[in-house]
Design a protein around this motif. Structure first.
Motif, PDB file in Angstrom:
ATOM      1  N   GLY A  93       0.826  -1.203   0.000  1.00  0.00           N
ATOM      2  CA  GLY A  93       0.000   0.000   0.000  1.00  0.00           C
ATOM      3  C   GLY A  93       0.860   1.252   0.000  1.00  0.00           C
ATOM      4  N   GLY A  94       0.426   2.229   0.741  1.00  0.00           N
ATOM      5  CA  GLY A  94       1.189   3.469   0.864  1.00  0.00           C
ATOM      6  C   GLY A  94       1.310   4.209  -0.452  1.00  0.00           C
ATOM      7  N   ALA A  95       2.488   4.755  -0.677  1.00  0.00           N
ATOM      8  CA  ALA A  95       2.726   5.532  -1.892  1.00  0.00           C
ATOM      9  C   ALA A  95       2.834   4.650  -3.140  1.00  0.00           C
ATOM     10  CB  ALA A  95       4.009   6.350  -1.744  1.00  0.00           C
ATOM     11  N   PHE A  96       3.049   3.340  -2.959  1.00  0.00           N
ATOM     12  CA  PHE A  96       3.255   2.433  -4.095  1.00  0.00           C
ATOM     13  C   PHE A  96       1.930   1.847  -4.605  1.00  0.00           C
ATOM     14  CE2 PHE A  96       6.029  -1.394  -5.586  1.00  0.00           C
ATOM     15  CZ  PHE A  96       6.137  -0.857  -6.855  1.00  0.00           C
ATOM     16  N   CYS A  97       1.102   1.300  -3.726  1.00  0.00           N
ATOM     17  CA  CYS A  97      -0.180   0.681  -4.097  1.00  0.00           C
ATOM     18  C   CYS A  97      -0.027  -0.246  -5.296  1.00  0.00           C
ATOM     19  CB  CYS A  97      -1.247   1.736  -4.364  1.00  0.00           C
ATOM     20  SG  CYS A  97      -1.776   2.574  -2.875  1.00  0.00           S
ATOM     21  N   ASN A  98       0.757  -1.301  -5.116  1.00  0.00           N
ATOM     22  CA  ASN A  98       1.183  -2.177  -6.203  1.00  0.00           C
ATOM     23  C   ASN A  98       1.080  -3.641  -5.790  1.00  0.00           C
ATOM     24  OD1 ASN A  98       2.896  -2.327  -8.838  1.00  0.00           O
ATOM     25  ND2 ASN A  98       3.996  -3.644  -7.411  1.00  0.00           N
ATOM     26  N   ALA A  99       0.973  -4.517  -6.769  1.00  0.00           N
ATOM     27  CA  ALA A  99       1.046  -5.963  -6.546  1.00  0.00           C
ATOM     28  C   ALA A  99       1.650  -6.608  -7.784  1.00  0.00           C
ATOM     29  CB  ALA A  99      -0.328  -6.549  -6.283  1.00  0.00           C
ATOM     30  N   HIS A 100       2.131  -7.836  -7.594  1.00  0.00           N
ATOM     31  CA  HIS A 100       2.620  -8.657  -8.705  1.00  0.00           C
ATOM     32  C   HIS A 100       1.522  -9.646  -9.095  1.00  0.00           C
ATOM     33  CE1 HIS A 100       6.506  -7.354  -7.020  1.00  0.00           C
ATOM     34  NE2 HIS A 100       6.912  -7.457  -8.268  1.00  0.00           N
ATOM     35  N   LEU A 101       1.342  -9.836 -10.379  1.00  0.00           N
ATOM     36  CA  LEU A 101       0.358 -10.777 -10.903  1.00  0.00           C
ATOM     37  C   LEU A 101       1.062 -12.039 -11.381  1.00  0.00           C
ATOM     38  CD1 LEU A 101      -2.588 -11.333 -11.967  1.00  0.00           C
ATOM     39  CD2 LEU A 101      -1.785 -10.361 -14.134  1.00  0.00           C
ATOM     40  N   GLY A 102       0.538 -13.186 -10.975  1.00  0.00           N
ATOM     41  CA  GLY A 102       1.025 -14.464 -11.477  1.00  0.00           C
ATOM     42  C   GLY A 102      -0.159 -15.345 -11.812  1.00  0.00           C
ATOM     43  N   TYR A 103      -0.007 -16.236 -12.801  1.00  0.00           N
ATOM     44  CA  TYR A 103      -1.110 -17.100 -13.192  1.00  0.00           C
ATOM     45  C   TYR A 103      -0.622 -18.307 -13.978  1.00  0.00           C
ATOM     46  CZ  TYR A 103      -0.578 -14.147 -17.360  1.00  0.00           C
ATOM     47  OH  TYR A 103      -0.069 -13.447 -18.428  1.00  0.00           O
ATOM     48  N   TRP A 104      -1.458 -19.340 -13.974  1.00  0.00           N
ATOM     49  CA  TRP A 104      -1.268 -20.495 -14.849  1.00  0.00           C
ATOM     50  C   TRP A 104      -2.628 -21.110 -15.132  1.00  0.00           C
ATOM     51  CZ3 TRP A 104      -2.828 -25.404 -13.517  1.00  0.00           C
ATOM     52  CH2 TRP A 104      -3.005 -25.680 -12.164  1.00  0.00           C
ATOM     53  N   LEU A 105      -2.708 -21.827 -16.244  1.00  0.00           N
ATOM     54  CA  LEU A 105      -3.964 -22.428 -16.671  1.00  0.00           C
ATOM     55  C   LEU A 105      -3.695 -23.811 -17.239  1.00  0.00           C
ATOM     56  CD1 LEU A 105      -7.021 -21.806 -17.044  1.00  0.00           C
ATOM     57  CD2 LEU A 105      -6.455 -20.975 -19.335  1.00  0.00           C
ATOM     58  N   ALA A 106      -4.547 -24.754 -16.907  1.00  0.00           N
ATOM     59  CA  ALA A 106      -4.424 -26.116 -17.416  1.00  0.00           C
ATOM     60  C   ALA A 106      -4.563 -26.138 -18.942  1.00  0.00           C
ATOM     61  CB  ALA A 106      -5.498 -27.003 -16.786  1.00  0.00           C
ATOM     62  N   ASP A 128     -10.735  -2.195  -7.146  1.00  0.00           N
ATOM     63  CA  ASP A 128     -11.928  -1.859  -6.362  1.00  0.00           C
ATOM     64  C   ASP A 128     -11.865  -2.328  -4.909  1.00  0.00           C
ATOM     65  OD1 ASP A 128     -12.804  -0.829  -8.773  1.00  0.00           O
ATOM     66  OD2 ASP A 128     -14.120  -2.527  -9.209  1.00  0.00           O
ATOM     67  N   ALA A 129     -11.366  -3.525  -4.670  1.00  0.00           N
ATOM     68  CA  ALA A 129     -11.346  -4.061  -3.307  1.00  0.00           C
ATOM     69  C   ALA A 129     -10.049  -3.745  -2.572  1.00  0.00           C
ATOM     70  CB  ALA A 129     -11.573  -5.575  -3.334  1.00  0.00           C
ATOM     71  N   LEU A 130      -8.931  -3.777  -3.301  1.00  0.00           N
ATOM     72  CA  LEU A 130      -7.636  -3.541  -2.651  1.00  0.00           C
ATOM     73  C   LEU A 130      -7.162  -2.104  -2.782  1.00  0.00           C
ATOM     74  CD1 LEU A 130      -5.766  -6.798  -3.763  1.00  0.00           C
ATOM     75  CD2 LEU A 130      -7.091  -6.384  -1.667  1.00  0.00           C
ATOM     76  N   GLY A 131      -7.771  -1.325  -3.655  1.00  0.00           N
ATOM     77  CA  GLY A 131      -7.380   0.070  -3.830  1.00  0.00           C
ATOM     78  C   GLY A 131      -6.009   0.242  -4.461  1.00  0.00           C
ATOM     79  N   LEU A 132      -5.581  -0.727  -5.265  1.00  0.00           N
ATOM     80  CA  LEU A 132      -4.256  -0.633  -5.886  1.00  0.00           C
ATOM     81  C   LEU A 132      -4.260   0.308  -7.080  1.00  0.00           C
ATOM     82  CD1 LEU A 132      -3.084  -4.357  -5.746  1.00  0.00           C
ATOM     83  CD2 LEU A 132      -2.583  -2.493  -4.148  1.00  0.00           C
ATOM     84  N   HIS A 133      -3.134   0.905  -7.315  1.00  0.00           N
ATOM     85  CA  HIS A 133      -2.933   1.813  -8.440  1.00  0.00           C
ATOM     86  C   HIS A 133      -2.297   1.097  -9.631  1.00  0.00           C
ATOM     87  CE1 HIS A 133      -1.672   5.285 -10.769  1.00  0.00           C
ATOM     88  NE2 HIS A 133      -0.423   4.879 -10.687  1.00  0.00           N
ATOM     89  N   ARG A 134      -1.486   0.083  -9.329  1.00  0.00           N
ATOM     90  CA  ARG A 134      -0.663  -0.530 -10.371  1.00  0.00           C
ATOM     91  C   ARG A 134      -0.504  -2.020 -10.092  1.00  0.00           C
ATOM     92  NH1 ARG A 134       4.852  -1.641 -10.531  1.00  0.00           N
ATOM     93  NH2 ARG A 134       5.859  -1.389 -12.536  1.00  0.00           N
ATOM     94  N   VAL A 135      -0.484  -2.805 -11.153  1.00  0.00           N
ATOM     95  CA  VAL A 135      -0.161  -4.227 -11.068  1.00  0.00           C
ATOM     96  C   VAL A 135       0.937  -4.491 -12.069  1.00  0.00           C
ATOM     97  CG1 VAL A 135      -1.018  -6.585 -11.442  1.00  0.00           C
ATOM     98  CG2 VAL A 135      -2.469  -4.892 -10.284  1.00  0.00           C
TER      99      VAL A 135
END
Length: 184
Positions: A93-106, A128-135
């Protein structure tokens, strides 16, 4: 939203839902079914990773991270079987508001728009739920299908990282992407 308890319907009869404490055996079965297909794209895994107990341990750890607000772990399910994962990790959170995205599919459900829809739903949750600015996301330099999912979902390429992650037993180059979720 996937975190609100209601599964999100996706193409091909797949649903996106929050990871549950009892998902260990189903995840072990999914990873085992697609093991050969996933190995070139993932870190080298110990044998215990592919067992119900190993996945139960991983699920407990992931759900603790979720409870602490550091990740948002989702499962893709089709006809009662796990067919993939989408995870927002390293949520800051804070000034960054960021997360990393990872995924896989069968392999049984690829090519049907499932992952594109799952990523879109996950990004809505991030905004909407986490309030992130960037992924942000990173793919192996030669993983064109994963890069296509990112481009279709509005990510932009922001760089190239030599020897970025140890995948399939060796340090490999990655292409870096980001998606800004809202302005201001």
């Amino acid at each position: 939203m996937p975190d609100g308890g209601s599964p999100v319907p996706l193409p091909a009869g797949v649903v996106l839902r929050l990871l549950r404490a009892d998902d260990g055996p189903a995840l072990a079965a999914a990873y085992t079914r697609d093991r050969a297909r996933l190995e070139p794209w993932e870190p080298t895994r110990p044998e215990n990773f592919f067992t119900a107990d190993g996945q139960a341990d991983a699920v407990r750890t992931t759900l603790r991270e979720h409870d602490a607000g550091r990740c948002a772990p989702f499962v893709l399910e089709h006809a009662g079987r796990v067919v993939g994962r989408v995870t927002l990790s390293d949520v800051v959170g804070g000034a960054f508001c960021n997360a990393h995205l990872g995924y896989w599919l069968a392999g049984s459900v690829t090519g049907r728009g499932v992952m594109t829809a799952a990523v879109e739903a996950t990004l809505e949750h991030a905004r909407d739920a986490l309030g992130l600015h960037r992924v942000q996301a990173a793919t192996l330099a030669h993983n064109a299908p994963s890069q296509a999912v990112l481009v279709r979902t509005g990510f932009e390429r922001i760089g190239f990282a030599p020897r970025y992650l140890r995948i399939a037993g060796r340090w490999q180059d990655h292409v870096l992407f980001q998606r800004i979720l809202h302005d201001g």
